[in-house]
Scaffold this motif. Structure first.
Motif, short mmCIF file in Angstrom:
data_model
loop_
_atom_site.label_atom_id
_atom_site.label_comp_id
_atom_site.label_asym_id
_atom_site.label_seq_id
_atom_site.Cartn_x
_atom_site.Cartn_y
_atom_site.Cartn_z
N ASP A 155 -19.13 -24.61 2.66
CA ASP A 155 -18.74 -24.68 4.07
C ASP A 155 -17.52 -23.80 4.35
O ASP A 155 -16.59 -23.75 3.55
N PRO A 156 -17.49 -23.10 5.51
CA PRO A 156 -16.34 -22.29 5.88
C PRO A 156 -15.26 -23.14 6.56
O PRO A 156 -15.55 -24.19 7.11
N PHE A 157 -14.03 -22.67 6.51
CA PHE A 157 -12.95 -23.31 7.26
C PHE A 157 -11.88 -22.26 7.53
O PHE A 157 -11.88 -21.17 6.92
N VAL A 158 -10.97 -22.58 8.44
CA VAL A 158 -9.90 -21.66 8.82
C VAL A 158 -8.57 -22.24 8.34
O VAL A 158 -8.24 -23.39 8.62
N LEU A 159 -7.82 -21.42 7.59
CA LEU A 159 -6.48 -21.80 7.15
C LEU A 159 -5.46 -21.05 8.00
O LEU A 159 -5.53 -19.83 8.14
N MET A 160 -4.52 -21.79 8.58
CA MET A 160 -3.49 -21.18 9.41
C MET A 160 -2.12 -21.57 8.87
O MET A 160 -1.95 -22.62 8.25
N GLY A 161 -1.13 -20.70 9.11
CA GLY A 161 0.21 -21.01 8.66
C GLY A 161 1.20 -19.95 9.06
O GLY A 161 0.84 -18.91 9.62
N THR A 162 2.48 -20.22 8.75
CA THR A 162 3.57 -19.28 9.04
C THR A 162 3.90 -18.50 7.78
O THR A 162 4.01 -19.08 6.70
N THR A 163 4.07 -17.19 7.90
CA THR A 163 4.33 -16.34 6.74
C THR A 163 5.81 -16.31 6.42
O THR A 163 6.65 -16.88 7.14
N ALA A 164 6.14 -15.61 5.33
CA ALA A 164 7.54 -15.46 4.94
C ALA A 164 8.32 -14.66 5.96
O ALA A 164 9.55 -14.75 6.02
N LYS A 165 7.62 -13.89 6.79
CA LYS A 165 8.26 -13.11 7.84
C LYS A 165 8.27 -13.86 9.17
O LYS A 165 8.53 -13.27 10.22
N GLU A 166 7.92 -15.15 9.09
CA GLU A 166 7.94 -16.06 10.24
C GLU A 166 6.98 -15.64 11.35
O GLU A 166 7.23 -15.85 12.54
N SER A 167 5.86 -15.09 10.94
CA SER A 167 4.79 -14.79 11.88
C SER A 167 3.61 -15.70 11.57
O SER A 167 3.49 -16.23 10.46
N LEU A 168 2.75 -15.91 12.55
CA LEU A 168 1.58 -16.75 12.35
C LEU A 168 0.45 -15.94 11.72
O LEU A 168 0.29 -14.75 12.01
N ASN A 169 -0.30 -16.59 10.86
CA ASN A 169 -1.42 -15.92 10.21
C ASN A 169 -2.58 -16.91 10.10
O ASN A 169 -2.39 -18.13 10.10
N ALA A 170 -3.78 -16.38 10.00
CA ALA A 170 -4.97 -17.21 9.83
C ALA A 170 -5.97 -16.45 8.97
O ALA A 170 -6.01 -15.21 8.98
N ILE A 171 -6.74 -17.19 8.20
CA ILE A 171 -7.72 -16.56 7.32
C ILE A 171 -8.96 -17.45 7.23
O ILE A 171 -8.85 -18.69 7.22
N ASP A 172 -10.12 -16.82 7.21
CA ASP A 172 -11.37 -17.55 7.03
C ASP A 172 -11.66 -17.70 5.54
O ASP A 172 -11.65 -16.70 4.81
N LEU A 173 -11.93 -18.92 5.11
CA LEU A 173 -12.22 -19.20 3.70
C LEU A 173 -13.49 -20.01 3.59
O LEU A 173 -13.94 -20.63 4.57
N VAL A 174 -14.04 -20.04 2.38
CA VAL A 174 -15.25 -20.81 2.10
C VAL A 174 -14.97 -21.71 0.90
O VAL A 174 -14.43 -21.26 -0.11
N VAL A 175 -15.32 -22.97 1.02
CA VAL A 175 -15.08 -23.94 -0.06
C VAL A 175 -15.98 -23.62 -1.25
O VAL A 175 -17.20 -23.51 -1.13
N THR A 176 -15.35 -23.42 -2.42
CA THR A 176 -16.13 -23.21 -3.65
C THR A 176 -16.11 -24.45 -4.54
O THR A 176 -16.94 -24.58 -5.45
N GLY A 177 -15.14 -25.36 -4.32
CA GLY A 177 -15.06 -26.55 -5.16
C GLY A 177 -14.27 -27.66 -4.51
O GLY A 177 -13.44 -27.43 -3.62
N ILE A 178 -14.55 -28.88 -4.93
CA ILE A 178 -13.82 -30.07 -4.46
C ILE A 178 -13.23 -30.75 -5.69
O ILE A 178 -13.93 -30.92 -6.71
N ILE A 179 -11.95 -31.13 -5.61
CA ILE A 179 -11.24 -31.62 -6.79
C ILE A 179 -10.66 -33.01 -6.53
O ILE A 179 -10.27 -33.35 -5.41
N LYS A 180 -10.63 -33.82 -7.59
CA LYS A 180 -10.01 -35.15 -7.54
C LYS A 180 -9.32 -35.37 -8.88
O LYS A 180 -9.98 -35.45 -9.92
N THR A 181 -7.99 -35.47 -8.87
CA THR A 181 -7.23 -35.58 -10.11
C THR A 181 -6.73 -36.99 -10.39
O THR A 181 -6.46 -37.33 -11.54
N GLY A 182 -6.57 -37.80 -9.34
CA GLY A 182 -5.92 -39.10 -9.51
C GLY A 182 -4.47 -39.06 -9.09
O GLY A 182 -3.83 -40.09 -8.94
#
Length: 391
Positions: A155-182
């Motif tokens: 499934d695809p999803f969008v990751l958004m956040g603030t960069t080190a230069k304090e600008s907004l960024n977004a990237i399209d990603l696709v889930v390759t794995g699901i993890i559960k560690t405890g």
């Protein structure tokens, strides 16, 4: 002879003796099981966190560790100087870029913690692949995120956040794995991506989080500090969690001491009643030459036998149960895991059986019984044999 008399006297009133034994056995059982489970939980917490989060040491940019709870969204303000990296070449380590972001499903924004690291190094450090529930390494999301966002592998999803230069960024990603560690924090809102992808997203070539295995020499610790890096051991990293478990151990100890105190009061009552019921017998024994110190010895021996038998029962039952939990574990219902908010838990809670510590509890029970018997024994030595025989 005195030992034989002590055993005979204990079992004169079986119900009273059994109730006294039961209260003492329960106190020892409670303290062994309670402390065994709490120590086991603490060891489990440390194991999970070392295997999934902290390693032996964490390196941060100067000032972050002291302010991390206040500046959780400002990780990119605490980058690690590049001159630090040559110092670490001799050590097994993983350089990472960690920052806060959000994932959107088109309707809601979910806060996440993004960990960018070298896929192979991270897997060798933390055995990430062994914790995967679905898919493979690459763009991996935690089990809670997958459930809340209804995401599956592919499934695809969008990751958004603030960069080190304090600008907004977004990237399209696709889930390759699901993890559960405890690990609670890790499983709650973590996204794993490749280090280069994280650096491109955050617009920086630096890292702000280094995990290290093994011990660091004092000389290198000084060099790291001089270069503007905070070096934190896993014990410092997990300080708050360990304090919580130690507090729980203290609560168990206090409750156990209350139970054992009540058991001691029961022993005092039992031995006083025995002394009052046997006054004529004690007078006859004293008239036939039994000395006061031998009367004292007789009562103390009776109390110690009660304490030894009761404590041994609690030791055997409690120790056996804790050892079983150490080997097999206690399954945790899924609902309880989902509601957990203070400690990292996997599918089970494990106990910890410490033979030396548990033997101390057994001895403690015997000592309490002996101390509780002292007053009735002293009262018995003060009896006047002529008076009690006449009565």
């Amino acid at each position: 002879m005195i030992l034989k008399m002590a055993f005979r006297n204990i079992f004169r009133h079986r119900i009273r003796s059994v109730l006294t034994l039961a209260s003492l056995a329960f106190g020892i059982f409670f303290i062994i099981v309670g402390i065994g489970l709490n120590i086991g939980m603490e060891r489990r917490i440390i194991k999970i966190m070392k295997e999934t989060e902290t390693g032996d040491y964490k390196l941060y940019g100067k000032g972050y560790f002291e302010e991390k709870y206040e500046n959780i969204d400002d990780r990119l303000d605490f980058l690690i100087p590049k001159e630090t990296l040559p110092i670490l070449k001799k050590y097994d380590h993983s350089s990472r870029l960690v920052f806060s972001g959000t994932i959107t499903d088109g309707r809601y924004d979910y806060p996440v913690r993004v960990i960018g690291g070298d896929r192979e190094i991270e897997d060798s450090f933390f055995k990430r692949s062994s914790y995967l529930t679905h898919g493979s390494l690459g763009v991996v999301i935690s089990s809670t995120l997958a459930k809340d966002l209804n995401l599956q592998v592919g499934d695809p999803f969008v990751l958004m956040g603030t960069t080190a230069k304090e600008s907004l960024n977004a990237i399209d990603l696709v889930v390759t794995g699901i993890i559960k560690t405890g690990g609670l924090e890790f499983d709650l809102n973590t996204v794993l991506i490749d280090l280069k992808a994280a650096q491109e997203f955050a617009e920086t070539d630096d890292v702000n989080d280094i995990v290290l295995r093994g011990e660091i020499s004092p000389a290198d610790l000084s060099k790291l500090e001089e270069s503007g890096v905070e070096t934190i051991s896993y014990l410092d990293e997990l300080f708050d969690l360990i304090v919580i478990t130690k507090l729980k151990v203290k609560v168990v100890v206090i409750l156990s001491c209350i139970i054992l105190f009540m058991s001691g009061v029961g022993i005092v009552n039992t031995m006083l009643m025995a002394m009052l019921e046997r006054q004529k017998e004690i007078g006859i024994l004293m008239a036939n030459g039994l000395k006061p110190k031998e009367i004292m010895k007789l009562f103390l021996l009776e109390g110690s036998i009660l304490g030894g038998v009761g404590s041994s029962i609690g030791f055997i039952l409690g120790g056996s149960l804790v050892y079983y939990y150490e080997v097999v574990g206690i399954p945790i219902p899924s609902l309880a895991r989902e509601l957990s908010t203070t400690i990292p838990l996997s599918d089970k809670i494990y106990g910890y059986f410490d033979l030396k510590l548990n033997l101390l509890f057994l001895i403690f029970g015997v000592v309490i019984a002996a101390i509780a018997t002292f007053y009735p024994a002293y009262r018995a030595t003060q009896l006047n044999p002529i008076d009690v025989i006449r009565e």
